[in-house]
Enzyme design. Structure first.
Site, PDB file in Angstrom:
ATOM      1  CG  ASP A  72      -1.874   1.147   1.198  1.00  0.00           C
ATOM      2  OD1 ASP A  72      -1.790   2.148   0.503  1.00  0.00           O
ATOM      3  OD2 ASP A  72      -2.956   1.126   1.734  1.00  0.00           O
ATOM      4  CE1 TYR A 172      -9.461  10.898 -13.543  1.00  0.00           C
ATOM      5  CE2 TYR A 172      -9.039  12.786 -15.261  1.00  0.00           C
ATOM      6  CZ  TYR A 172      -9.101  11.395 -14.783  1.00  0.00           C
ATOM      7  OH  TYR A 172      -8.623  10.627 -15.747  1.00  0.00           O
ATOM      8  CE  LYS A 176      -5.755  10.815 -13.543  1.00  0.00           C
ATOM      9  NZ  LYS A 176      -5.104   9.607 -12.994  1.00  0.00           N
TER      10      LYS A 176
END
Length: 302
Positions: A72, A172, A176
């Site tokens: 993780d 989002y 990015k």
């Protein structure tokens, strides 16, 4: 093109672009550590069937050596232990690929920050940004012990495209754009050590999840173009994998340091193709796709 004797870490290699990259690095002869949260005995919140063991087996089947390690990447001690293991077993790290993501079920389409679920949005940023920084913090010191290392930040969209296109939501969008900026920043730090850092985007990726969403398989993916003609510009995860392998094998890769690259763009430079012999270049056509009436950013590029 050979990467025999080279050691790579593909962080986030359970499926999609990460799996494609790991397999192609293996096909070039590299030893590839593949990490993710889903194993044959334990699933991540995705609830998907793909596992890191499968990815490692695909790497080995292609001629490399795949080593699966459950990690993780939000847990710094786990990442530290991973890098210590690579140091103990291999004594080197030549390629680091940060393909960590995990946000498909967390973002909401075309919602302003006040309407988007805040908890999900912040979780998305942790998965998309914190994991990359944690992994770079622990892995890059091993990589720079030898000159010529390659660091790749996998993202969605070129810097040019993302600069003037709103990507779904503030969360989002930030995730990015951040990956591209991280690659640029790492490039400044890595250059004095003879290492290279780039950001890389696939095109419209025919990932396992994307194929499932379209109700097709890789064998009959073209059937989906009957409903979505623009799907014809899509590509397999192996295509972006070949982009990474080409970069890793290029003795002059430093010419790309700090740049935002795409699988289709690099195919024009290095001459590789997708599995079917095609050479898709999705980002070349994305504006035309949107102008033709397709909802903005509805193409599922990662």
């Amino acid at each position: 093109m050979t990467l025999e004797g080279k050691v790579a870490l593909v962080a986030g290699a359970t499926r999609g672009a990460g799996r494609g990259i790991a397999v192609e690095l293996g096909a070039a002869g590299a030893t590839v550590y593949v990490t993710g949260r889903t194993t044959r005995t334990q699933q991540s919140p995705y609830g998907r069937p793909e596992t890191i063991e499968e990815t490692a087996e695909l790497v080995t089947a292609q001629g490399g050596k795949g080593i699966a390690v459950q990690v993780d990447h939000l847990i710094a001690d786990d990442v530290r232990g991973l890098v210590e293991r690579i140091r103990a077993e291999q004594g080197r790290l030549d390629v680091l690929v940060n393909d960590l993501w995990g946000g498909e079920k967390l973002f909401e389409w075309n919602k302003p920050v006040w309407d988007h679920d805040l908890e999900n949005g912040l979780r998305l940023l942790r998965l998309a940004i914190d994991t990359h920084l944690i992994t770079a913090h622990h892995a890059l010191p091993l990589m720079i012990e030898r000159p010529g290392g390659l660091h790749v930040e996998v993202t969605d969209g070129t810097a040019e495209y993302n600069a003037d296109h709103y990507r779904l939501s503030p969360f989002y969008d930030l995730a990015k754009v951040a990956a591209t900026r991280m690659a640029w920043a790492h490039a400044k730090d890595l250059a004095p050590h003879g290492a290279t850092s780039v950001s890389l985007t696939p095109g419209w990726l025919r990932s396992e999840m994307m194929l499932e969403a379209f109700g097709v398989s890789e064998a009959n993916w073209r059937d989906a173009t009957a409903k979505v003609p623009h799907f014809v510009i899509s590509e397999t995860p192996r295509f972006v994998g070949r982009a990474v392998a080409a970069l890793a094998a290029d003795p002059e890769r430093s010419r790309w340091n700090g740049q935002s690259l795409s699988s289709g763009g690099l195919a024009q430079v290095y001459g590789f193709t997708d599995l079917d012999g095609s050479r898709p270049d999705a980002w070349r056509y994305v504006p035309e796709v949107q102008d033709a009436g397709k909802p903005a950013d509805a193409t599922g590029y990662r």
